[in-house]
Design a protein around this motif. Structure first.
Motif, PDB file in Angstrom:
ATOM      1  N   UNK A   8       0.862  -1.176   0.000  1.00 34.82           N
ATOM      2  CA  UNK A   8       0.000   0.000   0.000  1.00 34.82           C
ATOM      3  C   UNK A   8       0.899   1.226   0.000  1.00 34.82           C
ATOM      4  N   UNK A   9       0.529   2.210  -0.791  1.00 38.92           N
ATOM      5  CA  UNK A   9       1.325   3.432  -0.869  1.00 38.92           C
ATOM      6  C   UNK A   9       0.860   4.423   0.202  1.00 38.92           C
ATOM      7  N   UNK A  10       1.821   4.991   0.888  1.00 36.71           N
ATOM      8  CA  UNK A  10       1.535   5.971   1.927  1.00 36.71           C
ATOM      9  C   UNK A  10       2.409   7.196   1.693  1.00 36.71           C
ATOM     10  N   UNK A  11       1.775   8.345   1.495  1.00 36.41           N
ATOM     11  CA  UNK A  11       2.509   9.572   1.184  1.00 36.41           C
ATOM     12  C   UNK A  11       2.483  10.550   2.355  1.00 36.41           C
ATOM     13  N   UNK A  12       3.665  11.005   2.733  1.00 41.54           N
ATOM     14  CA  UNK A  12       3.802  12.042   3.754  1.00 41.54           C
ATOM     15  C   UNK A  12       4.062  13.355   3.039  1.00 41.54           C
ATOM     16  N   UNK A  13       3.143  14.304   3.107  1.00 40.01           N
ATOM     17  CA  UNK A  13       3.358  15.596   2.443  1.00 40.01           C
ATOM     18  C   UNK A  13       4.479  16.391   3.112  1.00 40.01           C
ATOM     19  N   UNK A  14       5.135  17.218   2.344  1.00 38.15           N
ATOM     20  CA  UNK A  14       6.169  18.093   2.894  1.00 38.15           C
ATOM     21  C   UNK A  14       5.530  19.064   3.901  1.00 38.15           C
ATOM     22  N   UNK A  15       6.206  19.243   5.021  1.00 33.10           N
ATOM     23  CA  UNK A  15       5.699  20.163   6.032  1.00 33.10           C
ATOM     24  C   UNK A  15       4.814  19.531   7.082  1.00 33.10           C
ATOM     25  N   UNK A  16       4.572  18.219   6.975  1.00 32.31           N
ATOM     26  CA  UNK A  16       3.777  17.538   8.003  1.00 32.31           C
ATOM     27  C   UNK A  16       4.641  17.306   9.243  1.00 32.31           C
ATOM     28  N   UNK A  17       4.012  17.419  10.405  1.00 28.66           N
ATOM     29  CA  UNK A  17       4.730  17.122  11.646  1.00 28.66           C
ATOM     30  C   UNK A  17       4.320  15.749  12.167  1.00 28.66           C
ATOM     31  N   UNK A  18       4.910  15.332  13.275  1.00 31.77           N
ATOM     32  CA  UNK A  18       4.648  13.994  13.822  1.00 31.77           C
ATOM     33  C   UNK A  18       3.164  13.787  14.102  1.00 31.77           C
ATOM     34  N   UNK A  19       2.524  14.795  14.678  1.00 32.56           N
ATOM     35  CA  UNK A  19       1.093  14.681  15.006  1.00 32.56           C
ATOM     36  C   UNK A  19       0.275  14.406  13.745  1.00 32.56           C
ATOM     37  N   UNK A  20       0.573  15.122  12.678  1.00 34.39           N
ATOM     38  CA  UNK A  20      -0.181  14.959  11.432  1.00 34.39           C
ATOM     39  C   UNK A  20       0.116  13.615  10.769  1.00 34.39           C
ATOM     40  N   UNK A  21       1.367  13.195  10.818  1.00 37.95           N
ATOM     41  CA  UNK A  21       1.741  11.906  10.227  1.00 37.95           C
ATOM     42  C   UNK A  21       1.053  10.765  10.964  1.00 37.95           C
ATOM     43  N   UNK A  22       1.043  10.851  12.296  1.00 33.49           N
ATOM     44  CA  UNK A  22       0.394   9.815  13.111  1.00 33.49           C
ATOM     45  C   UNK A  22      -1.099   9.739  12.804  1.00 33.49           C
ATOM     46  N   UNK A  23      -1.723  10.892  12.645  1.00 40.45           N
ATOM     47  CA  UNK A  23      -3.156  10.942  12.329  1.00 40.45           C
ATOM     48  C   UNK A  23      -3.426  10.329  10.954  1.00 40.45           C
ATOM     49  N   UNK A  24      -2.549  10.619   9.996  1.00 41.95           N
ATOM     50  CA  UNK A  24      -2.705  10.093   8.638  1.00 41.95           C
ATOM     51  C   UNK A  24      -2.559   8.574   8.621  1.00 41.95           C
ATOM     52  N   UNK A  25      -1.603   8.060   9.384  1.00 39.60           N
ATOM     53  CA  UNK A  25      -1.424   6.608   9.482  1.00 39.60           C
ATOM     54  C   UNK A  25      -2.683   5.942  10.033  1.00 39.60           C
ATOM     55  N   UNK A  26      -3.240   6.540  11.082  1.00 36.26           N
ATOM     56  CA  UNK A  26      -4.432   5.981  11.711  1.00 36.26           C
ATOM     57  C   UNK A  26      -5.629   6.036  10.765  1.00 36.26           C
ATOM     58  N   UNK A  27      -5.792   7.159  10.062  1.00 38.90           N
ATOM     59  CA  UNK A  27      -6.919   7.320   9.144  1.00 38.90           C
ATOM     60  C   UNK A  27      -6.873   6.309   8.001  1.00 38.90           C
ATOM     61  N   UNK A  28      -5.681   5.945   7.579  1.00 35.29           N
ATOM     62  CA  UNK A  28      -5.541   4.996   6.475  1.00 35.29           C
ATOM     63  C   UNK A  28      -5.418   3.549   6.956  1.00 35.29           C
TER      64      UNK A  28
END
Length: 344
Positions: free
Chosen positions: A114-134
């Protein structure tokens, strides 16, 4: 008692055994070589977790209707000597696959990514939320690991730093396999950062008299401030100029980092929040990065523009007005405020 009937009975038993053996042999052949469905079977994603035994895998496949016989799956894997070589991950399987085909797929680790993209400028809180949402991981666990994870010597672990991994989770597109733990995800993303930072970039940081941690911290501010690519080196140049003169950086994103959300307009009270990350109250750089900068922001810091500016303010279109003096800066602020309020 007649011997003939006895022989007849034994013959019948022998014939019955032969029939049973034939049936069993057919069943074995069917399960070994022939798939459950000879047609277009529906493809399912079956997850093999790291802790699963060959028996667990066979049961999982049987319950999903992928194979006829879980026991035979285990026997074949054992006979082939691969019962401990079945790799964890997500597999695309269907009933039109044979047991041998499935085993071969698992031995090779032919898994679904599965492809998972971290946008530029994301912080740890946002990355963690994105992982959980997906559905790729537990956000809370990921954040907890990111607080102290420092596998490389240039990653500082100071008491003031909220997340030691902040800024070092490289913004990129990752291939995520099923069953990857939060620790494995974090390790992969931070290792990717270390690979991206070339020897030339590391040497350039030394030439500037900066540690890699300082470069990353400054690059995270540039990433959050700049909206236009051409302005990144200029904004980096402004920050360098302010640092040289001992002026506070007064970067709004550092206050937004403290608040935990991107507040459009900061109040005076916001800029007075007591925090080592508050660049309105503290001179120099914050303790660490406030987000994951992309490569363009990193290069802007390593090769900043030679500029006379000490100030900048964002216009409503995302561009910035740069000024040499505070008076020029105030005039630019008033002009932009007039545009926003419809006066110009």
């Amino acid at each position: 008692m007649s011997i003939v009937p006895q022989k007849k009975a034994l013959l019948q038993i022998a014939m019955l055994l032969l029939v049973l053996m034939a049936i069993t042999g057919f069943e074995y052949w069917r399960d070994y070589r022939v798939p459950v469905s000879a047609g277009e079977g529906k493809t399912l994603t079956v997850t093999v977790k790291p802790e699963m035994t060959v028996k667990d895998i066979g049961d999982e496949l049987f319950q999903n209707g992928i194979i006829h016989n879980a026991t035979l799956f285990r026997i074949i894997a054992k006979v082939q000597g691969v019962e401990k070589s079945l790799q964890a991950g997500d597999y695309a399987l269907s009933p039109n696959m044979s047991i041998t085909g499935i085993i071969d797929k698992m031995v090779k680790g032919d898994i679904v990514y599965r492809l998972f993209t971290i946008p530029e400028g994301y912080n740890v809180e946002q990355i963690a939320k994105l992982l959980a949402e997906q559905g790729l991981g537990d956000g809370a666990k990921f954040k907890e690991l990111a607080r102290k994870y420092t596998p490389f010597p240039y990653m500082e672990q100071q008491p003031e730093i909220i997340y030691s991994s902040e800024g070092y989770i490289f913004p990129d597109t990752y291939r995520i396999t099923g069953g990857m733990t939060e620790a494995a995800l974090l390790e992969m993303m931070v290792a990717n950062f270390d690979k991206k930072i070339t020897p030339e970039m590391r040497e350039r940081a030394k030439t500037l008299g900066l540690s890699l941690h300082q470069v990353m911290t400054l690059a995270s501010l540039v990433e959050k401030e700049a909206k236009l690519a051409k302005e990144r080196p200029v904004i980096a140049g402004v920050f360098f100029n302010r640092l040289k003169q001992g002026m506070p950086l007064q970067s709004c994103p550092t206050v937004q980092y403290i608040l935990g959300y991107p507040k459009t307009e900061l109040t005076i009270a916001d800029t007075q929040i007591a925090s080592p990350y508050n660049t309105y109250q503290n001179p120099g750089l914050p303790p660490g990065p406030i987000a994951s900068p992309g490569m363009a922001a990193l290069r802007a810091v390593l090769y900043p523009a030679d500029t006379p500016y000490l100030y900048f303010v964002a216009a409503k279109d995302g561009s910035h007005r740069f000024s040499r003096t505070y008076e020029e800066h105030l005039a630019a602020v008033d002009e932009i405020a007039g545009q926003v309020n419809g006066k110009l």
